[in-house]
Design a protein around this motif. Structure first.
Motif: not given
Length: 265
Positions: A59-71, A97-104
Motif C-alpha cells: 500500500q505504501k511507497e518508499f523513497s529516499t533522500a540524500e543518496g540513501l539506497s533503499l533495500t 490510509g490517509g497517506f502513501v509516502g514514506i521518505v527515508l
C-alpha cells in the motif's frame, strides 16, 4: 448485495497480495533478529504481523533522500515496526490510509521552524528531526534512528522512531493532533484525557525541576507528544512504562489490545 460483493473482492485482493508478495522467510526472520522487541508477542500475533507488514508494503511507497539506497530489508524493518500498533486495533491498516509516502533519510534532518511565544513574538530557529508525520503524508524517518530500535539498550529507554511517528498518524486519523486517538466512546475518551493529563503533569513537573526521568523528557512538550513517547515505551520497554506510569500502561493496553509486559523477547 453490493456490500457483500465488495467485501469478497477485497478478500480476494488481499489474499492475492499475501500470496504473490509475501515477505520471504529469510528476510522476515532477519528482521525479527534485528529488532528483538518484535518477538514480544505470541506466535499467532507474529504471523498476523507478517501479514500486515506484507499488506503495508503493497500500500505504501518508499523513497529516499540524500543518496540513501533503499533495500528490501529497510522497507520490511519499517513496515514491521509500523504495523505493531495496529496489530489488534479495529480498522487495522485502514487507520494508516490517509497517506502513501514514506521518505527515508540516512540520518537526522535539520529544518527551520517558526513559533510564537506567549507574548506573540515570532521566533525562528533550527530543529533536528529523527522523524516527522505530516497530515496527508509523507512520513519522514531517519534510517539511522530506525536502526536504533534494534539496539539492546533500547529495551531500557524505550526509544523507537517508527512507532513514535505512526502513533502521530493514529492521532491524526480523527482530524486533530491532540494526543488522543480515535476512541470508541465518550467514556473511554474521558478516561484517556484524565489519565494522560495527570501523567503528563507528573512528568512535566519532574522535567521542569531538573530531575532525571526514565521517560524521554521530550514527552513533556505536550499531550500531542506524550502519547507517541509513551506508545514507544509501551511496545519497546513495557516493564519500565508500567513501573513509572501504571495507569498509562493499563490505558494503552486497553487501547492497543496488547499486553507486551506478559511476553519477553
Amino acid at each position: 448485495m453490493l456490500r457483500r460483493w465488495l467485501d469478497a473482492w477485497q478478500q480476494r485482493r488481499t489474499q492475492r497480495v499475501l500470496t504473490q508478495r509475501a515477505i520471504p522467510d529469510d528476510l522476515w526472520l532477519d528482521t525479527l533478529r534485528a529488532y528483538p522487541f518484535l518477538t514480544r508477542r505470541p506466535l499467532p500475533d507474529l504471523l498476523r504481523l507478517r501479514e500486515l507488514a506484507t499488506l503495508f508494503l503493497a500500500q505504501k511507497e518508499f523513497s529516499t533522500a540524500e543518496g540513501l539506497s533503499l533495500t528490501d530489508a529497510m522497507a520490511v524493518a519499517v513496515a514491521a515496526q509500523a504495523c505493531v500498533p495496529v496489530l489488534h486495533l479495529p480498522g487495522g491498516l485502514d487507520l494508516y490510509g490517509g497517506f502513501v509516502g514514506i521518505v527515508l533519510h540516512p540520518h537526522e534532518v535539520v529544518v527551520q521552524r517558526q513559533w510564537s511565544d506567549e507574548a506573540g513574538v515570532v521566533h525562528s530557529g533550527d530543529e533536528v528531526l529523527a522523524g516527522e508525520a505530516m497530515d496527508g503524508g509523507p512520513v519522514m524517518l531517519s534510517w539511522q534512528d530506525v536502526q536504533m530500535a534494534g539496539e539492546r539498550d533500547r529495551s531500557e529507554d524505550g526509544y523507537n522512531v517508527v512507532i513514535h511517528e505512526f502513533a502521530h498518524v493514529l492521532d491524526m486519523h480523527h482530524g486533530s493532533v491532540d494526543g488522543c486517538p480515535a476512541l470508541p466512546d465518550r467514556a473511554m475518551r474521558t478516561r484517556w484525557r484524565d489519565v494522560m493529563a495527570r501523567a503528563l503533569v507528573q512528568h512535566t513537573t519532574e522535567v521542569d525541576s531538573g530531575q532525571p526521568t526514565w521517560l524521554d523528557p521530550y514527552a513533556a512538550q505536550g499531550p500531542e507528544e506524550f502519547f507517541p513517547v509513551t506508545a514507544e515505551a509501551f511496545f519497546v520497554a513495557p516493564d519500565g512504562l508500567r513501573a513509572e506510569f501504571p495507569e498509562v500502561y493499563t490505558l494503552l493496553s486497553a487501547y492497543f489490545g496488547q499486553d507486551p509486559v506478559r511476553f519477553k523477547a
